[in-house]
Design a protein around this motif. Structure first.
Motif, mmCIF file in Angstrom:
data_model
loop_
_atom_site.group_PDB
_atom_site.id
_atom_site.type_symbol
_atom_site.label_atom_id
_atom_site.label_comp_id
_atom_site.label_asym_id
_atom_site.label_seq_id
_atom_site.Cartn_x
_atom_site.Cartn_y
_atom_site.Cartn_z
ATOM 1 N N LEU A 94 93.290 6.173 18.560
ATOM 2 C CA LEU A 94 92.134 6.615 17.803
ATOM 3 C C LEU A 94 92.549 7.607 16.730
ATOM 4 O O LEU A 94 93.244 8.583 17.014
ATOM 5 N N GLY A 95 92.102 7.356 15.501
ATOM 6 C CA GLY A 95 92.443 8.227 14.385
ATOM 7 C C GLY A 95 91.210 8.866 13.784
ATOM 8 O O GLY A 95 90.174 8.215 13.609
ATOM 9 N N PHE A 96 91.334 10.163 13.456
ATOM 10 C CA PHE A 96 90.223 10.929 12.891
ATOM 11 C C PHE A 96 90.729 11.856 11.793
ATOM 12 O O PHE A 96 91.918 12.163 11.739
ATOM 13 N N ARG A 97 89.797 12.322 10.955
ATOM 14 C CA ARG A 97 90.159 13.292 9.905
ATOM 15 C C ARG A 97 90.720 14.564 10.513
ATOM 16 O O ARG A 97 91.700 15.114 10.036
ATOM 17 N N ASN A 98 90.036 15.047 11.560
ATOM 18 C CA ASN A 98 90.435 16.287 12.217
ATOM 19 C C ASN A 98 89.859 16.314 13.627
ATOM 20 O O ASN A 98 89.122 15.405 14.029
ATOM 21 N N LYS A 99 90.180 17.370 14.379
ATOM 22 C CA LYS A 99 89.723 17.491 15.765
ATOM 23 C C LYS A 99 88.207 17.483 15.861
ATOM 24 O O LYS A 99 87.636 16.912 16.789
ATOM 25 N N ASP A 100 87.519 18.112 14.909
ATOM 26 C CA ASP A 100 86.060 18.183 14.942
ATOM 27 C C ASP A 100 85.398 16.823 14.758
ATOM 28 O O ASP A 100 84.259 16.627 15.180
ATOM 29 N N ALA A 101 86.082 15.878 14.137
ATOM 30 C CA ALA A 101 85.534 14.532 13.910
ATOM 31 C C ALA A 101 85.801 13.589 15.083
ATOM 32 O O ALA A 101 85.316 12.459 15.101
ATOM 33 N N MET A 102 86.550 14.045 16.075
ATOM 34 C CA MET A 102 86.956 13.208 17.201
ATOM 35 C C MET A 102 85.747 12.851 18.071
ATOM 36 O O MET A 102 84.964 13.730 18.436
ATOM 37 N N ILE A 103 85.596 11.563 18.378
ATOM 38 C CA ILE A 103 84.499 11.096 19.213
ATOM 39 C C ILE A 103 84.990 10.080 20.245
ATOM 40 O O ILE A 103 85.956 9.355 20.011
ATOM 41 N N LEU A 104 84.351 10.058 21.392
ATOM 42 C CA LEU A 104 84.454 9.025 22.423
ATOM 43 C C LEU A 104 85.796 8.944 23.154
ATOM 44 O O LEU A 104 85.952 8.099 24.037
ATOM 45 N N ALA A 105 86.754 9.792 22.844
ATOM 46 C CA ALA A 105 88.063 9.717 23.493
ATOM 47 C C ALA A 105 87.935 9.849 25.009
ATOM 48 O O ALA A 105 88.590 9.107 25.759
#
Length: 173
Positions: A94-105
């Motif tokens: 899973l790739g995101f812009r940053n930690k705050d954008a991380m979802i559903l992991a």
């Protein structure tokens, strides 16, 4: 799915994250990006929606195979339901812009998947792109199929990596 938002002419394309026929619900996870999704974010549970779904062909699922799921940003939600039948046979990259954008992991992990994260800014997991995680994962162990959903450049790189290794790859467009 295509969702009609009150006061808007065009429907919003939103991927189904999950559903339960028995409980009678469909789950959508989306990012507020404009007026239409802002209106959707104000809707209450149980409120009626005008939805055209399902659309497209979906993924071919075989939970006996080893599968790698590659998701980028808001392309992550539709992979959650697709990966669930695989349990421990799934790796979720899973790739995101940053930690705050991380979802559903945490939900991927709860389903039994090996979860690996990349962030563009390095605030969590690998500092880089999810396609770098893909190359690392494929170097570690074989898999039978790759599923991907996310930005077009990520999909192109994922398909190229699969082609180079002669692996089946299905992308959601």
């Amino acid at each position: 799915a295509n969702i009609l938002v009150e006061g808007k002419t065009l429907r919003r394309p939103i991927s189904v994250c999950g559903f339960s026929r028995g409980e009678g619900f469909i789950r959508f996870v989306f990012e507020v990006r404009g007026e239409g999704t802002a209106i959707m974010s104000e809707m209450a549970e149980g409120q009626n929606m005008d939805i055209l779904a399902p659309l497209g062909n979906g993924f071919d699922i075989d939970p006996n195979e080893k599968a790698v799921f590659v998701g980028g940003g808001i392309g992550v939600p539709p992979l959650l339901g697709a990966s669930a039948p695989y349990g421990a046979n799934a790796t979720a990259l899973l790739g995101f812009r940053n930690k705050d954008a991380m979802i559903l992991a945490d939900e991927f992990a709860a389903n039994g998947a090996d979860v690996r994260i990349a962030t563009d800014d390095g605030s969590y997991g690998l500092h880089g792109f999810v396609t770098q995680l893909l190359a690392q994962r494929l170097d570690e162990a074989p898999c039978d199929v790759i599923y991907a959903c996310g930005p077009k450049p990520m999909l192109r790189l994922t398909a190229a990596e699969a082609g180079k290794r002669r692996l089946r790859c299905m992308v959601s467009l």
